[in-house]
Design a protein around this motif. Structure first.
Motif, PDB file in Angstrom:
ATOM      1  N   PRO A 174      58.129 -30.727  23.075  1.00 13.77           N
ATOM      2  CA  PRO A 174      57.341 -29.492  23.223  1.00 13.77           C
ATOM      3  C   PRO A 174      56.986 -28.642  21.883  1.00 13.77           C
ATOM      4  CG  PRO A 174      59.174 -29.066  24.514  1.00 13.77           C
ATOM      5  CD  PRO A 174      59.243 -30.677  23.782  1.00 13.77           C
ATOM      6  N   TYR A 175      58.265 -28.331  21.028  1.00 12.83           N
ATOM      7  CA  TYR A 175      58.059 -27.853  19.883  1.00 12.83           C
ATOM      8  C   TYR A 175      57.031 -28.222  18.913  1.00 12.83           C
ATOM      9  CZ  TYR A 175      61.998 -25.707  22.211  1.00 12.83           C
ATOM     10  OH  TYR A 175      62.978 -24.840  22.826  1.00 12.83           O
ATOM     11  N   TYR A 176      57.234 -29.887  18.912  1.00  8.82           N
ATOM     12  CA  TYR A 176      56.356 -30.476  17.940  1.00  8.82           C
ATOM     13  C   TYR A 176      54.902 -30.441  18.300  1.00  8.82           C
ATOM     14  CZ  TYR A 176      54.570 -34.229  14.890  1.00  8.82           C
ATOM     15  OH  TYR A 176      53.711 -34.821  13.942  1.00  8.82           O
ATOM     16  N   LEU A 177      54.454 -30.371  19.583  1.00 11.14           N
ATOM     17  CA  LEU A 177      53.217 -30.515  20.177  1.00 11.14           C
ATOM     18  C   LEU A 177      52.552 -29.107  20.019  1.00 11.14           C
ATOM     19  CD1 LEU A 177      53.557 -32.594  23.474  1.00 11.14           C
ATOM     20  CD2 LEU A 177      52.885 -33.405  21.237  1.00 11.14           C
ATOM     21  N   SER A 178      53.441 -28.097  20.124  1.00 10.28           N
ATOM     22  CA  SER A 178      52.938 -26.579  19.810  1.00 10.28           C
ATOM     23  C   SER A 178      52.302 -26.446  18.572  1.00 10.28           C
ATOM     24  CB  SER A 178      53.829 -25.686  20.483  1.00 10.28           C
ATOM     25  OG  SER A 178      54.252 -25.657  22.060  1.00 10.28           O
ATOM     26  N   LYS A 179      52.970 -26.953  17.681  1.00 15.19           N
ATOM     27  CA  LYS A 179      52.474 -26.879  16.267  1.00 15.19           C
ATOM     28  C   LYS A 179      50.946 -26.704  16.110  1.00 15.19           C
ATOM     29  CE  LYS A 179      56.606 -28.670  14.059  1.00 15.19           C
ATOM     30  NZ  LYS A 179      57.034 -29.853  13.070  1.00 15.19           N
TER      31      LYS A 179
ATOM     32  N   ASN B  86      47.439 -35.246  15.663  1.00 14.88           N
ATOM     33  CA  ASN B  86      48.515 -34.284  15.292  1.00 14.88           C
ATOM     34  C   ASN B  86      49.787 -35.139  15.662  1.00 14.88           C
ATOM     35  OD1 ASN B  86      47.995 -34.179  18.348  1.00 14.88           O
ATOM     36  ND2 ASN B  86      49.571 -32.837  18.392  1.00 14.88           N
ATOM     37  N   LEU B  87      49.852 -36.311  15.879  1.00  6.67           N
ATOM     38  CA  LEU B  87      51.082 -37.270  16.131  1.00  6.67           C
ATOM     39  C   LEU B  87      51.480 -37.938  14.915  1.00  6.67           C
ATOM     40  CD1 LEU B  87      50.771 -38.729  19.715  1.00  6.67           C
ATOM     41  CD2 LEU B  87      52.136 -36.755  19.081  1.00  6.67           C
ATOM     42  N   GLY B  88      50.818 -38.017  13.777  1.00  4.63           N
ATOM     43  CA  GLY B  88      51.097 -38.586  12.532  1.00  4.63           C
ATOM     44  C   GLY B  88      50.309 -40.110  12.556  1.00  4.63           C
ATOM     45  N   ALA B  89      51.012 -40.998  11.729  1.00  2.00           N
ATOM     46  CA  ALA B  89      50.664 -42.188  11.564  1.00  2.00           C
ATOM     47  C   ALA B  89      50.986 -42.994  12.772  1.00  2.00           C
ATOM     48  CB  ALA B  89      50.849 -42.680  10.207  1.00  2.00           C
TER      49      ALA B  89
ATOM     50  N   ARG C  75      55.934 -28.146  30.556  1.00  2.00           N
ATOM     51  CA  ARG C  75      54.562 -27.733  29.986  1.00  2.00           C
ATOM     52  C   ARG C  75      53.828 -27.499  31.579  1.00  2.00           C
ATOM     53  NH1 ARG C  75      54.790 -27.095  24.497  1.00  2.00           N
ATOM     54  NH2 ARG C  75      52.670 -27.754  24.135  1.00  2.00           N
ATOM     55  N   TYR C  76      52.862 -26.492  31.279  1.00  2.00           N
ATOM     56  CA  TYR C  76      52.005 -26.176  32.529  1.00  2.00           C
ATOM     57  C   TYR C  76      50.727 -25.330  32.089  1.00  2.00           C
ATOM     58  CZ  TYR C  76      54.251 -21.852  30.277  1.00  2.00           C
ATOM     59  OH  TYR C  76      54.610 -20.778  29.280  1.00  2.00           O
ATOM     60  N   TYR C  77      49.788 -25.945  32.945  1.00  2.00           N
ATOM     61  CA  TYR C  77      48.207 -25.249  32.716  1.00  2.00           C
ATOM     62  C   TYR C  77      47.681 -25.065  33.894  1.00  2.00           C
ATOM     63  CZ  TYR C  77      49.067 -27.147  27.942  1.00  2.00           C
ATOM     64  OH  TYR C  77      49.824 -27.366  26.841  1.00  2.00           O
TER      65      TYR C  77
ATOM     66  N   GLN D 209      47.476 -32.048  25.259  1.00  2.00           N
ATOM     67  CA  GLN D 209      46.155 -31.643  24.473  1.00  2.00           C
ATOM     68  C   GLN D 209      44.946 -31.296  25.184  1.00  2.00           C
ATOM     69  OE1 GLN D 209      45.070 -32.495  20.788  1.00  2.00           O
ATOM     70  NE2 GLN D 209      46.820 -31.484  20.801  1.00  2.00           N
ATOM     71  N   LEU D 210      44.569 -31.828  26.423  1.00  2.00           N
ATOM     72  CA  LEU D 210      43.622 -31.377  27.281  1.00  2.00           C
ATOM     73  C   LEU D 210      43.705 -29.761  27.565  1.00  2.00           C
ATOM     74  CD1 LEU D 210      42.561 -34.458  29.138  1.00  2.00           C
ATOM     75  CD2 LEU D 210      41.520 -33.675  27.363  1.00  2.00           C
ATOM     76  N   GLY D 211      45.174 -29.627  28.012  1.00  2.00           N
ATOM     77  CA  GLY D 211      45.542 -28.371  28.557  1.00  2.00           C
ATOM     78  C   GLY D 211      45.507 -27.382  27.443  1.00  2.00           C
ATOM     79  N   MET D 212      46.081 -27.599  26.325  1.00  2.00           N
ATOM     80  CA  MET D 212      46.010 -26.680  25.206  1.00  2.00           C
ATOM     81  C   MET D 212      44.665 -26.406  24.540  1.00  2.00           C
ATOM     82  SD  MET D 212      48.197 -26.914  21.689  1.00  2.00           S
ATOM     83  CE  MET D 212      49.462 -27.624  22.450  1.00  2.00           C
TER      84      MET D 212
END
Length: 508
Positions: free
Chosen positions: A262-267, A246-249, A379-381, A317-320
């Motif tokens: 965080p907004y980019y990661l949440s996509k 999800n980060l691109g090339a 971010r929190y898990y 990513q692991l948390g999500m």
């Protein structure tokens, strides 16, 4: 800046496998290059060197580490067993070949050596099989024709005869939907998954435990995945595996910006949610693995994916993924490429290795609900702690200018205290006393050496993590603090916080 984190320890939100963390070993040869970099060295399944104390130590520290063997060249691999009918040679560059390479071959002496390492370190293995063998290209990337299962059958039979333990046999790599390099229709693919299941059933009929069948090991496309589940039906496909980058090339100059946004990661949560719904509607018997994810594709980002900053993406990513009921998450790679957990020549751990190891040791399989009043950059898990009572919080501070002073509270006690008192400070103290009967917590604060986000050296509680004289993994010791002391989460840092006796009935 003050922030309150409220954990609901009464309800299980999702559940992972006990051994959630996984890493891959790929097939790419040393001359696999991207963007004028050739970062693979001799880390291919067929020529991985350095199977010595350093690599064994890094595997042994997990006891066990899940390993997925597979990758882009997987569907060009033959196995040197039975009546192969052709010479067994390594991959070489070939114009017009899939991904620019020829077919390759796995020698059984090599397979024996790998299994010797896996046995010594207690690794749990899944293996991706060649799903293009016997097929031919119809047009563009689309392949058709019947799958020739003979070579796979003979390889599985050899593996059984040697007593090698395989947790799952996976069918194909990135052939789903529009495919990457090649694609196979869902109808054809599903029929061959059924065929593979029949082969495994027959060959393991005298075994106490049959390996799982896993597919398709590709990028999620709703219609294709739904059709695969409908056609295979119950009792065939045990695990739906998918890939995420999800980060691109890897060449993207904005990689670090993406990692700390965080907004980019949440996509990517939309993919997790849609896949979860697709499985519930079409194949609720199947579990989910992310079985290949390196953040940035095409070997990862040079001087980014192997540095401290990448742990912001990786642990998030692991948390999500865990919160969406993902059972296993496989990192691309254990060794090889820029996104390697271990340095490709020295096998010295990169920062993400220690992030993976801390998750593996601290975060249990039960995912808990958690909310916060803080900015989105915290971010929190929350999970039940692994192998012990209480909970573990993962706090990721992506802000470059804000330190947080965090208060952890139990949702159940919070509700009770709000009814009993209007004094906010008193309410917090009373809640915390009930939430944690032991008057302390364990803290694991991770930061980069010299404050350099692109450092390849991680600090744990201010101490540099490095191999011991005997090339062993260092002890990952926490600092212990009284509950009455403030909990500081510094800017651009990551922390695991263990509360041994947090009020968490779901963890009982």
């Amino acid at each position: 800046m003050p922030a309150t984190v409220v954990v609901d320890g009464t309800i299980t939100v999702a559940e992972t496998d006990e051994n959630y963390v996984c890493a891959t070993i790929d097939w790419w040869p040393h001359d696999k290059c991207d963007y004028n970099h050739c970062p693979w060295e001799y880390t291919s399944v067929v020529n991985l060197v350095g199977l010595c104390n350093s690599s064994a130590s890094s595997l042994d520290a997990f006891r066990p580490l899940r390993i997925r063997i597979g990758g882009s060249l997987q569907d060009q691999v033959l196995y040197d067993v039975g009546n192969l009918g052709s010479p067994c040679h390594s991959f070489f560059k070939m114009k017009g070949g899939l991904f620019g390479f020829s077919k390759g071959c796995l020698n059984m002496d090599r397979w024996d050596a790998l299994n010797n390492l896996f046995s010594k370190t207690g690794a749990i293995i899944s293996f991706g099989l060649n799903a293009l063998h016997g097929r031919h290209k119809i047009k563009n990337k689309v392949w058709g024709g019947p799958w020739n299962s003979t070579n796979a059958h003979d390889f599985i039979s050899y593996t059984i005869s040697k007593g090698y333990k395989i947790e799952a046999w996976e069918f194909g790599n990135e052939l789903s939907g529009t495919g990457i390099g090649a694609s196979v229709s869902a109808d054809t693919y599903a029929k061959d998954v059924v065929k593979l299941n029949e082969i495994v059933d027959a060959l393991y009929k005298n075994s106490n435990k049959k390996p799982s069948i896993m597919a398709p090991g590709g990028f999620f496309e709703q219609g294709w995945f739904a059709k695969l589940l409908k056609i295979t039906g119950p009792g065939t496909l045990n695990t739906v595996s998918h890939h995420m980058y999800n980060l691109g090339a890897g060449v993207d100059h904005h990689l670090i910006e993406h990692i700390l946004d965080p907004y980019y990661l949440s996509k990517v949560s939309k993919t997790f949610s849609s896949l979860s719904q697709t499985i519930q509607q079409n194949g609720p018997w199947a579990s989910v693995w992310v079985e290949k994810s390196g953040g940035a594709f095409n070997s990862g980002g040079f001087h980014v994916s192997d540095t401290f900053v990448n742990s912001f993406w990786y642990l998030d990513q692991l948390g999500m993924a865990a919160a969406y009921n993902t059972k296993v998450y496989c990192r691309q790679t254990l060794v090889g490429g820029h996104y390697s957990l271990l340095n490709t020549t020295t096998f010295v751990p990169n920062p993400d290795y220690y992030s993976a190891l801390l998750w593996h040791r601290l975060m249990g399989k039960t995912v808990l609900g958690v909310t916060t009043t803080a900015s989105p950059y915290l971010r929190y898990y929350a999970h039940c702690s692994k192998g012990r009572a209480g909970i573990t919080l993962l706090l990721i501070n992506m802000s470059n200018n804000t330190d947080f002073i965090v208060k952890a509270r139990s949702r159940s006690n919070l509700k009770q205290n709000l009814q009993q008192t209007s004094d906010g400070a008193s309410s917090f103290v009373n809640s915390l006393k009930r939430s944690v009967s032991w008057i302390g917590r364990e803290e694991y604060h991770m930061s980069p050496k010299d404050g350099d986000l692109q450092s390849k050296t991680m600090l744990l509680n201010g101490i540099q993590l490095q191999l011991t004289e005997k090339e062993g993994i260092p002890n990952l010791q926490p600092i212990r603090s009284r509950l009455s002391s403030p909990l500081y989460i510094s800017s651009l840092s990551i922390s695991f916080i263990v509360f041994p006796n947090f009020d968490s009935p779901a963890c009982a």
